[in-house]
Design a protein around this motif. Structure first.
Motif, PDB file in Angstrom:
ATOM      1  N   ILE A 269       0.834  -1.202   0.000  1.00 21.79           N
ATOM      2  CA  ILE A 269       0.000   0.000   0.000  1.00 21.79           C
ATOM      3  C   ILE A 269       0.867   1.250   0.000  1.00 21.79           C
ATOM      4  O   ILE A 269       0.635   2.197  -0.767  1.00 21.79           O
ATOM      5  N   VAL A 270       1.889   1.269   0.857  1.00 24.87           N
ATOM      6  CA  VAL A 270       2.759   2.449   0.952  1.00 24.87           C
ATOM      7  C   VAL A 270       3.429   2.730  -0.388  1.00 24.87           C
ATOM      8  O   VAL A 270       3.431   3.868  -0.878  1.00 24.87           O
ATOM      9  N   MET A 271       3.992   1.700  -1.002  1.00 25.86           N
ATOM     10  CA  MET A 271       4.712   1.899  -2.264  1.00 25.86           C
ATOM     11  C   MET A 271       3.770   2.216  -3.415  1.00 25.86           C
ATOM     12  O   MET A 271       4.070   3.065  -4.263  1.00 25.86           O
ATOM     13  N   ASP A 272       2.593   1.575  -3.448  1.00 27.34           N
ATOM     14  CA  ASP A 272       1.639   1.841  -4.528  1.00 27.34           C
ATOM     15  C   ASP A 272       1.126   3.272  -4.501  1.00 27.34           C
ATOM     16  O   ASP A 272       0.759   3.830  -5.545  1.00 27.34           O
ATOM     17  N   LEU A 273       1.089   3.879  -3.310  1.00 23.68           N
ATOM     18  CA  LEU A 273       0.591   5.248  -3.179  1.00 23.68           C
ATOM     19  C   LEU A 273       1.724   6.273  -3.110  1.00 23.68           C
ATOM     20  O   LEU A 273       1.552   7.387  -2.607  1.00 23.68           O
ATOM     21  N   ASP A 274       2.890   5.871  -3.628  1.00 25.83           N
ATOM     22  CA  ASP A 274       4.045   6.785  -3.769  1.00 25.83           C
ATOM     23  C   ASP A 274       4.596   7.265  -2.428  1.00 25.83           C
ATOM     24  O   ASP A 274       5.070   8.400  -2.298  1.00 25.83           O
ATOM     25  N   GLY A 275       4.543   6.383  -1.431  1.00 25.10           N
ATOM     26  CA  GLY A 275       5.161   6.704  -0.156  1.00 25.10           C
ATOM     27  C   GLY A 275       6.392   5.852   0.078  1.00 25.10           C
ATOM     28  O   GLY A 275       6.780   5.026  -0.762  1.00 25.10           O
ATOM     29  N   ASN A 276       7.029   6.049   1.204  1.00 20.09           N
ATOM     30  CA  ASN A 276       8.177   5.239   1.608  1.00 20.09           C
ATOM     31  C   ASN A 276       8.008   4.852   3.071  1.00 20.09           C
ATOM     32  O   ASN A 276       7.218   5.461   3.812  1.00 20.09           O
ATOM     33  N   PHE A 277       8.752   3.842   3.500  1.00 17.02           N
ATOM     34  CA  PHE A 277       8.657   3.421   4.890  1.00 17.02           C
ATOM     35  C   PHE A 277      10.028   3.044   5.426  1.00 17.02           C
ATOM     36  O   PHE A 277      10.933   2.663   4.681  1.00 17.02           O
TER      37      PHE A 277
END
Length: 427
Positions: free
Chosen positions: A25-33
């Motif tokens: 979810i994080v990567m698909d929505l252009d975020g990072n973790f």
């Protein structure tokens, strides 16, 4: 400028796929973790824990990521109170209101975690403040039951919102706890892992569904049956009537067609004009359903038709005789309809919702629209078995968010008689 929030995941997050789903979810929505802590359970019964910081380039993207993570059970780590905003008008929620999942949920209010009552998907959460003397001034973080006079949190559909209702907004101060399927065959529904299948041995599955149904009743639970007219056409009416008569069905949710064809069968021996014995279409058989509706209207309703002896067999007869409540939700295509059919859509939704909130186990039998309607009102902790010859019925129910539902793709005319035999053999 980078925006960030920290979330945590707990439970069987590895083998259930929850951790992988969260990262996706994080990567698909252009975020990072960034994973800050990761404790892996080493035994089958052990739970795992992961805490990770989520980054996004802007606050809007971060909010979208956090919202999606919330839907699968990832919760914010900061123990702040939920943000409450008064509804500006009847049926109008504040912008950014929290839209619920069907998973068990708590909200934090004045340092307390309060269980959200009547949880179901796609609702708002309303908080009613309690008297200060009833509240936990220490803010221990324990989940508390709302006592008389204490704070309460509960769901409301949008059309029930009233001006001034304190509505939860944002994801802060909210905890979601999705139930997990067992990793082995333990528990009454352990055998149902794997979603939809038409290839598993039906007799074995039916036997285990029967055991789960009997166990639900023995432990004081309530069973709701959601049924379509195909059940009557397939010749399974007598068997469902047996289950009602013997006390294994507490409520029925259906439509005008289901009740009409059940009563038609008793009056004329036909269902939608087809003779149930010969499978032939008698002369004027196509008019039997409308004749049936006319006779019930003349009597004043189904219960009245039973009282005067017009209806003396079938599922609806057994419901009346055994005080089993039923909801008949109407549709635009209904003939008649029967006097018992609720023709106001919102009123019908509310009646279905009341049944769904009482149910501990639900059998959905060959009806797509009613199954989805009831499924939308159920908590994810409610046991659901959906049976239909068309796999699309089961998969659509799952796609709508009823993740706890398991499906059997089989003939309803075979399933219900076999289920009744197994259940009554258990006595």
């Amino acid at each position: 400028m980078t925006h960030s929030r920290t979330v945590e995941l707990e439970g069987h997050i590895i083998d259930s796929g929850m951790l992988q789903q969260a990262m996706g979810i994080v990567m698909d929505l252009d975020g990072n973790f960034n994973v800050e802590a990761f404790d892996v359970g080493v035994h089958k019964e052990d739970e795992s824990y992961c805490r990770m910081e989520i980054y996004a380039d802007d606050a809007v993207t971060l909010q979208e990521i956090v919202h999606e993570l919330h839907q699968i059970g990832a919760n914010l780590t900061d123990p702040v109170d939920a943000k409450l905003v008064a509804a500006p008008a009847d049926q109008v929620v504040p912008k950014g209101f929290y839209s619920t999942t069907n998973h068990p949920t708590q909200v934090r209010y004045e340092g307390e975690w309060i269980e959200v009552e009547n949880i179901e998907m796609d609702c708002a959460i309303v908080v009613e403040p309690g008297s200060a003397s009833e509240q936990n001034s220490e803010g221990s973080g324990d989940v508390v039951e709302a006592a008389d006079g204490g704070p309460r949190a509960y769901t409301k559909v949008l059309n029930a919102i009233e001006a001034g209702d304190l509505v939860v907004t944002d994801e802060a101060g909210i905890r979601v706890d999705p139930p997990e399927r067992p990793r082995d065959s333990s528990g009454p529904f352990g055998f149902m892992q794997g979603g939809v299948s038409s290839e598993r041995p039906s007799e074995s599955l039916i036997r285990q569904v029967a055991e789960a149904l009997v166990e639900t009743k023995e432990t004081g639970g309530k069973v709701l049956v959601v049924a379509g007219p195909a059940l009557i056409h397939a010749g399974a009416a007598d068997d469902l009537a047996r289950l009602v008569r013997e006390g294994f069905v507490d409520m029925i949710s259906a439509g005008n067609g289901f009740a009409t064809h059940d009563i038609e069968r008793g009056l004329y021996g036909t269902s939608l004009g087809m003779d149930m014995e010969t499978m032939e279409h008698p002369r004027k058989g196509h008019k039997h359903h409308i004749y049936t509706i006319s006779e019930v209207i003349r009597a004043g309703g189904i219960a009245e038709a039973v009282d005067e002896g017009l209806v003396d067999s079938g599922i609806m007869y057994e419901c009346v005789q055994n005080d089993v409540p039923y909801v008949l939700a109407g549709s635009i295509r209904d003939d008649g309809p029967l006097p018992d059919t609720i023709t106001d859509a919102v009123e019908a939704q509310n009646a279905i919702r009341e049944q769904a909130h009482e149910a501990d186990m639900v059998l959905m039998l060959s009806t797509l629209l009613h199954s989805v309607a009831v499924g939308n009102c159920l908590s994810s902790t409610t046991k659901v078995v959906c049976v239909d010859i068309n796999p699309a019925t089961v998969t659509q129910l799952l796609d709508r968010g009823s993740s706890q539902a398991i499906g059997m793709v089989t003939d309803i005319g075979t399933f219900v008689p076999s289920l009744a035999d197994e259940v009554l053999a258990e006595e």
